[in-house]
Every structure is written in C-alpha cells, then in structure tokens.
Design an enzyme around this catalytic site. Structure first.
Site, PDB file in Angstrom:
ATOM      1  N   ASN A  78       0.809  -1.218   0.000  1.00 19.30           N
ATOM      2  CA  ASN A  78       0.000   0.000   0.000  1.00 19.30           C
ATOM      3  C   ASN A  78       0.844   1.269   0.000  1.00 19.30           C
ATOM      4  OD1 ASN A  78      -1.418  -2.120   2.178  1.00 19.30           O
ATOM      5  ND2 ASN A  78      -2.657  -1.530   0.420  1.00 19.30           N
ATOM      6  N   ILE A  85       1.164   6.897   0.164  1.00 16.30           N
ATOM      7  CA  ILE A  85       0.474   5.910   0.994  1.00 16.30           C
ATOM      8  C   ILE A  85      -0.983   5.798   0.572  1.00 16.30           C
ATOM      9  CG2 ILE A  85      -0.129   5.279   3.366  1.00 16.30           C
ATOM     10  CD1 ILE A  85       2.039   7.383   4.229  1.00 16.30           C
ATOM     11  N   CYS A  86      -1.460   4.550   0.404  1.00 18.92           N
ATOM     12  CA  CYS A  86      -2.881   4.326   0.151  1.00 18.92           C
ATOM     13  C   CYS A  86      -3.534   3.953   1.472  1.00 18.92           C
ATOM     14  CB  CYS A  86      -3.056   3.210  -0.874  1.00 18.92           C
ATOM     15  SG  CYS A  86      -4.773   2.865  -1.229  1.00 18.92           S
ATOM     16  N   LEU A  87      -4.240   4.894   2.060  1.00 25.03           N
ATOM     17  CA  LEU A  87      -4.841   4.667   3.370  1.00 25.03           C
ATOM     18  C   LEU A  87      -6.149   5.460   3.410  1.00 25.03           C
ATOM     19  CD1 LEU A  87      -4.363   3.449   6.228  1.00 25.03           C
ATOM     20  CD2 LEU A  87      -3.203   5.567   6.827  1.00 25.03           C
ATOM     21  N   ASP A 118      -6.021  -3.840  -1.817  1.00 21.10           N
ATOM     22  CA  ASP A 118      -6.248  -2.432  -2.134  1.00 21.10           C
ATOM     23  C   ASP A 118      -4.890  -1.806  -2.420  1.00 21.10           C
ATOM     24  OD1 ASP A 118      -7.351   0.055  -2.471  1.00 21.10           O
ATOM     25  OD2 ASP A 118      -7.452   0.499  -0.330  1.00 21.10           O
TER      26      ASP A 118
END
Lengths: 155, 140
Positions: A78, A85-87, A118
């Site tokens: 992620n 950052i994918c959050l 994801d």
C-alpha cells in the site's frame, strides 16, 4: 504567519505526551511541515526498522487530511516507490475529528496489516498474494537495508 | 498569508497533475526516474505552436528541480535542437535571464508555467519564422 490554535495544541501535545514509537517534529521555518519517524510494529516484517516520513498540514486542515509520505524505502503493497500511501483515513475517510497523532497511528497500523487487495504498488501486491512468505522476506530485507535506526547522537 | 507547501508535496501535486493529464494539452511532463524519492529530474515535451516553423514538431526537454525548488526556479535544458533566443545553441540550456518566468520566478509558478511560456516564445512574431535545425536532431 499565524498558526491556527488547533495546530499549536496538537503540536504541543505531540511533544508533551508523545505516542510510543512515533516522533513528529515541526520544521522551524514551517510549522505546518513535520519530520516524522515511525517504528515498525513488532510481529511485523518491519519490526526493528525506523521509518522516516514527512507530513504537511495544508491551508484547509483540518477540513482536509494531512499529506503524508514515506521518505524511507519500504516494501509494502500500500506504499509506492515514491513513498505515497494508500490509506482510507488520508483520503475519503478523513474526518476533522482525526488528528496528526491518530493519522500516524493509522500509518503504523498499516505497517502491521498490509492489504494487498487495495494496492498502490501493484508489483508488490501481486507478489504478496502469490507468495506471501517471499514477499515478507523481501520486506524484512528492505527494513534491514534502508530502515536501520540511526545511532543515538553522542552528547 | 497562506500555508507554504513544502517542495516535496508541491512536486507530488505537479506529478499527479501530469499523470492525470489535467495540464494543458500543448505540453506534458513527468518524472524521468519513477524510483527517485527526491523527484529532482523531470522530462518535459512541448508541442510546437501552430502558424510557426515549429508546428507539428515535438520538443523534448529536461527539467531539474533542485533542493530549493519552488523557491528557486528549475534548470531547463532542451534535448531536441531548437533555434530560440533564450536557448543556448551549443547545449540547449535555457538562459534564465532571457525567459521572463525564470528571471522573475515566483513560488506559485511551476513546471507547466515554464513549458507554456517557452511555447509562447516559439510563437512570437520575432521567433516564429526563425530557421530551425532539422526535425528530430538532438543536442549532444
């Protein structure tokens, strides 16, 4: 330039009541811009590593989320090669009730719970799904290579 | 006074704009090394403006954003050969004193500002008919 009270309060509390394993220090010339370190969580491939990040509070904060990026190279599904950052809480699930400290805790939690479904780094996510053991081994190697804690400065 | 966005987050914004193609159609730009966490080296292209000798030509450039960007302007250098007063004929470097947006750089200017101004330079009355090197040649 005057700093909103909320940011001053948050910064003061980060210093007076720090989160274990997380350190955030504002730049002197830009109090919305923080140098951050996050310790890799125990029981994760990032254990023993100290990861550098940068955090910026945009003009619209807290109506919009802080901007956060890893500066230390990290092998994680992620987090991409540029440290982005994918959050969810940094994007659609941001709420003004969240704070710098809660966001950094979420980032630390993400290290303990990689989510290859994801992905942001597609190559990493694919390997994570196909051969999780090998992917974790690589994540450990990268932690050893790039996230070594700096020796305590001698006084 | 508004919040001062730091270099890296500013460059990430520019990268996203370039990646999504929201920028002007006449020019484009992207990181030359997608692994470079410092985001210093960029590639740009300019589509030659219509009604000029540059029409239908595609020019490649290098842009370098140093540690003081965007307080300081990027270094800009043509890879494709071009004959333009603000560009060195020997190595393609853009002379900062001869391009207004670089000479009087402001923090809210960006790489797109520079590429679009270079494109406007190509189309000015004085420049649009300048003889040009053969298409596709590059500075060594």
């Amino acid at each position: 330039m005057s700093l909103p009270k909320r940011i001053i309060k948050e910064t003061e509390r980060l210093v007076s009541d720090p989160v274990p394993g997380i350190n955030a220090v504002p730049h002197e010339e830009n109090l919305r811009y923080f140098d951050v370190t996050v310790d890799g969580p125990s029981q994760s491939p990032y254990e023993g590593g100290v990861f550098k990040l940068e955090l910026f509070l945009p003009e619209e904060y807290p109506m919009v989320a802080p901007k956060v990026r890893f500066l230390t190279k990290i092998y994680h599904p992620n987090i991409d090669k540029l440290g982005r950052i994918c959050l969810d809480v940094l994007k659609t699930n941001w709420s003004p009730a969240l704070q710098i400290r809660t966001i950094l805790l979420s980032v630390q939690a993400l290290l303990g719970a990689p989510n290859p479904d994801d992905p942001l780094a597609n190559d990493v996510a694919q390997r994570w799904k196909e051969d999780e053991r090998a992917a974790i081994a690589t994540a450990k190697e990268w932690t050893q290579t790039y996230a070594k804690p700096e020796p305590e400065a001698e006084t | 006074m508004s919040a001062k966005i730091p270099r890296n987050f500013r460059l990430l914004e520019e990268l996203e704009k370039g990646e999504k193609g929201l920028g002007a159609e006449a020019c484009s730009y992207g990181l030359s090394d997608g692994d470079d966490i410092t985001m210093s080296d960029w590639n740009g292209t300019i589509l030659g403006p219509p009604h000029s000798v540059h029409e239908n030509r595609i020019y490649s450039l290098k842009l370098t954003c140093g540690p003081n960007y965007p307080d300081a302007p990027p270094d800009v250098q043509f890879i494709s050969k071009i004959n333009l007063p603000c560009v060195s004929l020997t190595d393609g470097k853009v002379d900062k004193s001869k391009l207004a947006c670089l000479d009087k750089w402001k923090r809210d200017f960006n790489m797109e500002t520079v590429l679009l101004e270079l494109r406007r330079e190509m189309a000015t009355g004085a420049n649009r008919k300048l003889p040009q090197p053969p298409e596709g040649t590059i500075f060594e």
